[in-house]
Design a protein around this motif. Sequence first.
Motif, PDB file in Angstrom:
ATOM      1  N   LEU A 775       0.809  -1.216   0.000  1.00  0.00           N
ATOM      2  CA  LEU A 775       0.000   0.000   0.000  1.00  0.00           C
ATOM      3  C   LEU A 775       0.848   1.275   0.000  1.00  0.00           C
ATOM      4  O   LEU A 775       0.342   2.357  -0.298  1.00  0.00           O
ATOM      5  N   ALA A 776       2.154   1.162   0.342  1.00  0.00           N
ATOM      6  CA  ALA A 776       3.036   2.326   0.351  1.00  0.00           C
ATOM      7  C   ALA A 776       3.987   2.360  -0.829  1.00  0.00           C
ATOM      8  O   ALA A 776       4.796   3.285  -0.931  1.00  0.00           O
ATOM      9  N   SER A 777       3.881   1.390  -1.720  1.00  0.00           N
ATOM     10  CA  SER A 777       4.823   1.306  -2.839  1.00  0.00           C
ATOM     11  C   SER A 777       4.498   2.358  -3.901  1.00  0.00           C
ATOM     12  O   SER A 777       3.403   2.921  -3.950  1.00  0.00           O
ATOM     13  N   GLU A 778       5.486   2.606  -4.759  1.00  0.00           N
ATOM     14  CA  GLU A 778       5.295   3.570  -5.835  1.00  0.00           C
ATOM     15  C   GLU A 778       4.290   3.064  -6.866  1.00  0.00           C
ATOM     16  O   GLU A 778       3.636   3.858  -7.555  1.00  0.00           O
ATOM     17  N   ASP A 779       4.160   1.737  -7.001  1.00  0.00           N
ATOM     18  CA  ASP A 779       3.237   1.173  -7.985  1.00  0.00           C
ATOM     19  C   ASP A 779       1.782   1.305  -7.556  1.00  0.00           C
ATOM     20  O   ASP A 779       0.880   1.179  -8.389  1.00  0.00           O
ATOM     21  N   PHE A 780       1.553   1.513  -6.276  1.00  0.00           N
ATOM     22  CA  PHE A 780       0.183   1.650  -5.776  1.00  0.00           C
ATOM     23  C   PHE A 780      -0.296   3.063  -6.074  1.00  0.00           C
ATOM     24  O   PHE A 780       0.243   4.045  -5.557  1.00  0.00           O
ATOM     25  N   THR A 781      -1.303   3.195  -6.899  1.00  0.00           N
ATOM     26  CA  THR A 781      -1.766   4.512  -7.367  1.00  0.00           C
ATOM     27  C   THR A 781      -2.921   5.075  -6.557  1.00  0.00           C
ATOM     28  O   THR A 781      -3.326   6.208  -6.788  1.00  0.00           O
ATOM     29  N   GLY A 782      -3.462   4.307  -5.627  1.00  0.00           N
ATOM     30  CA  GLY A 782      -4.586   4.796  -4.840  1.00  0.00           C
ATOM     31  C   GLY A 782      -4.185   5.893  -3.883  1.00  0.00           C
ATOM     32  O   GLY A 782      -3.029   6.015  -3.471  1.00  0.00           O
ATOM     33  N   LYS A 783      -5.142   6.724  -3.508  1.00  0.00           N
ATOM     34  CA  LYS A 783      -4.915   7.819  -2.576  1.00  0.00           C
ATOM     35  C   LYS A 783      -5.351   7.477  -1.162  1.00  0.00           C
ATOM     36  O   LYS A 783      -5.431   8.343  -0.300  1.00  0.00           O
ATOM     37  N   VAL A 784      -5.626   6.225  -0.902  1.00  0.00           N
ATOM     38  CA  VAL A 784      -6.124   5.801   0.392  1.00  0.00           C
ATOM     39  C   VAL A 784      -5.015   5.880   1.438  1.00  0.00           C
ATOM     40  O   VAL A 784      -3.852   5.581   1.161  1.00  0.00           O
ATOM     41  N   SER A 785      -5.367   6.312   2.649  1.00  0.00           N
ATOM     42  CA  SER A 785      -4.421   6.291   3.768  1.00  0.00           C
ATOM     43  C   SER A 785      -4.449   4.918   4.427  1.00  0.00           C
ATOM     44  O   SER A 785      -5.453   4.204   4.356  1.00  0.00           O
ATOM     45  N   THR A 786      -3.354   4.573   5.068  1.00  0.00           N
ATOM     46  CA  THR A 786      -3.202   3.233   5.641  1.00  0.00           C
ATOM     47  C   THR A 786      -2.676   3.338   7.059  1.00  0.00           C
ATOM     48  O   THR A 786      -1.801   4.167   7.355  1.00  0.00           O
ATOM     49  N   LEU A 787      -3.194   2.486   7.934  1.00  0.00           N
ATOM     50  CA  LEU A 787      -2.684   2.353   9.292  1.00  0.00           C
ATOM     51  C   LEU A 787      -2.176   0.935   9.470  1.00  0.00           C
ATOM     52  O   LEU A 787      -2.948  -0.023   9.432  1.00  0.00           O
ATOM     53  N   VAL A 788      -0.863   0.807   9.635  1.00  0.00           N
ATOM     54  CA  VAL A 788      -0.227  -0.498   9.842  1.00  0.00           C
ATOM     55  C   VAL A 788      -0.064  -0.708  11.338  1.00  0.00           C
ATOM     56  O   VAL A 788       0.561   0.120  12.024  1.00  0.00           O
TER      57      VAL A 788
END
Length: 826
Positions: A775-788
Amino acid sequence: MADDQLVPGVELLTTPKNGSYAYRFGMKPKNVTAICIPQPHTNAGGLYLYRNPLRATTPLYLFQLAFASLLTSGCNFILKPFSQVTIVGQIMGGIIGGPSFIGRIDAFADMVFPISIIHLLETLSSFGIMFYLFLLGVKMDYGMIRSSGSKAWLIGFSTYLFPILLTVPVSLILKRYIKMDHELETSVQCLALLVSSTSFHSVACFLEDLKLLNSELGRLAMSSSMISGGLSYTTLIFAFSARQSQLNGDGFGVWLCIIMSGIAQIIFTRVAIKPILIWMVKQTPEGQPVKEFHHCIIFLLVLGSSLISEITGMHGFFGPMVLGLEVPEGSPLAFTLVDRLDFFFSFVMLPIYFIVCGGRTNLTRVTPHTCLVVELMSLLGFLSKFIGTILPCVFLCDMFLRDAITLSLILNSIGILDIHFYTSANQLKFIDNQCFSVLNTTAMFITGIVSHLVSTLYDPSTRYMAYKRRTIQHSSRKLKLRLLVCVHQEEQVPNIINLLEMSNPTRESPIAVYLLHLIELVGRATPLLVAHQPFKHFDHRPTPIINAFRMYERNNLSIVTLQPFTSIAPYATMHNDICTLALDKRASLIILPFHRQWNTDHTKDISKFRSVNLRVLDKAPCSVGIIIDRGAWCGTKSVLGSWSLFRVGVFFIGGADDREAVAYAMRMSEHPNVTVTLVRFLPLQMTINDYDPNERRMDNDMINEFKVSKVGSEKALYKEEMVLDSVCTCSGIRSMENSFDLILVGRRHEENSPMVYGLNDWMDYPELGFLGDILASEDFTGKVSTLVIQQHSWAAGEESSRHSEDSPSRQDSFLPQVSPNGLKGY
């Protein structure tokens, strides 16, 4: 000509290879045999002219700089795996380069350190140490002396007084009953003062190298050494001034003039120079660099203060150090000075100083009798400081014996200021060359042994071990949820406040927010952990980050309580403040910002903060959450005031961290403006070796709890995704990248699980785990925030004594309070 035949006005410089002598002449030398040394060329002219480049001063000095830096850095590199501090390698490099080792080779000494430019080398080394001590003064906060508690005063005064009361009488006994040569007899009393002294700068550099600056014991050592070091420094200044007046054949009157001149310089710097420095700070807008003109003024002030100190009879480093103390601590001016000058003078100019000190250290000429007496006094000084520290710690301050021993060892560390006092004593003929050689070598061994013992005895992370699992999953919904929120930039505030709103504070289950504003320690040597007093209104000097959270508290009265803190510490030890505060406040979750940030314009990478996150994940006494902000909430309204529902997704593979994420999501689902979707990934083919039966059972129990309590509601959904391998897992995640506003994932998963197998080879950010890295990679184009989320997975049993959830912890009383006008240190 023998040494005792020198006439007044003539000073012996060195003994060349052929046995002749070179002299520096005074006003009217008589009957003196002198050596004329030809003036060397400044430039070599190049190899093509068949000239030795080291016969010219410019390439020779460049070679000396490179040789000194390479030698000291090489020694530090070799000693680093053995937990040795920087000063040990620097002293060792100087001794190796001196006449005790490499300098014994005549061809090397004549080529690299010829007599013709020794005076230039000594001058440049003095220039380097002068600016280095100025920078130490800039980093020093003498306000700590006023704000030190009774414990620091007791330890500091005892560490200063007890060694002097023990070593000075012993030195007099040695002079009376042990036969010594004249030079050693005149040196032994000064030895007593030198081995009894303590230096704040030495302790600060020692703690910084061992990454203990903002540990509990480190803070006490800093405060104590400020007191004992100040007293020791004053004593040595008085002693050196008296010796200097004796050398000139004058008495008490000259000594008094020297002391009064030093006091006058301190007053002048305080009254006339400090307002100029404050004016420079005020002329620098926030966020703007300091003007070059101001740097020029500072440079001239350093040179001028050193010149005045030499003219008035004080040592040349006295004025620059006093000037450095008056630079406003933590100001942009201090930050810029340290940032621009520290590396050059610490790693380029300072090694030359240690080479010069090593040149004065000739162990081959030390007699056994002198070595025995000096080592005896050094051992006595070490033991007296050790006892003088440990007695008040154990009997007056109720410290544990192990911590008292560690503190005693820390205050016995020796640093560059101590070496400089040895050098000054040698120049003033307080001690002879043999005593200096033994003292310099002994300082290296003492500090080396002390650094290894301190690293072995003291680990600040051991106090982070909680006696109860501090997690959201194991917290009762009827009690207050305690969250420690860490912020180091204003851009992170909206995202974290939205996360707090989604945590659904209610009267039945309120939220206690402990805000920790993280600031990198630059331009000062003393770290700070400050507790801000609660106010009904904003601070007189507004702090945007703190005031934003106070606005959030005011909008949620009776269901949200806020206690803000500020931590000013180096990134290498910032995790100590985070973990200590989480333990003291019994937090269930630490929220950390990811070191990379996305917004509509660009991506910001704060790589220094990544190490902080890694250390907190390793040492935290509770669960940890790393929030990745990809700009999804940039410019949007808060959850509380939004007309649309916020979509929260939970990706569940299995494990304790995933269960913690589900528990947090269940709390969020009770918020009226939040919807939660739990997506469970299951493998199409599974063998008995692919999972732990106990983990599988706990996963199913958590899923069933979610289904029973939430499913059937319009705001909670559950679905399952069947995947064949890790490629299908990635594809499933990417297919839902724009379906949520926030995604919760666990950090740790079984590497052998077919759903994540092979992803370990492609991870860029191990601190985020398999799913967080996707979810934090450059290939992931979504604008969603993530909590790990990482669940706290260690527990040593139940607490030995129960504390009320709302009662203050024992350590709270040690946190200083702050007024609206600024911070206050320990």
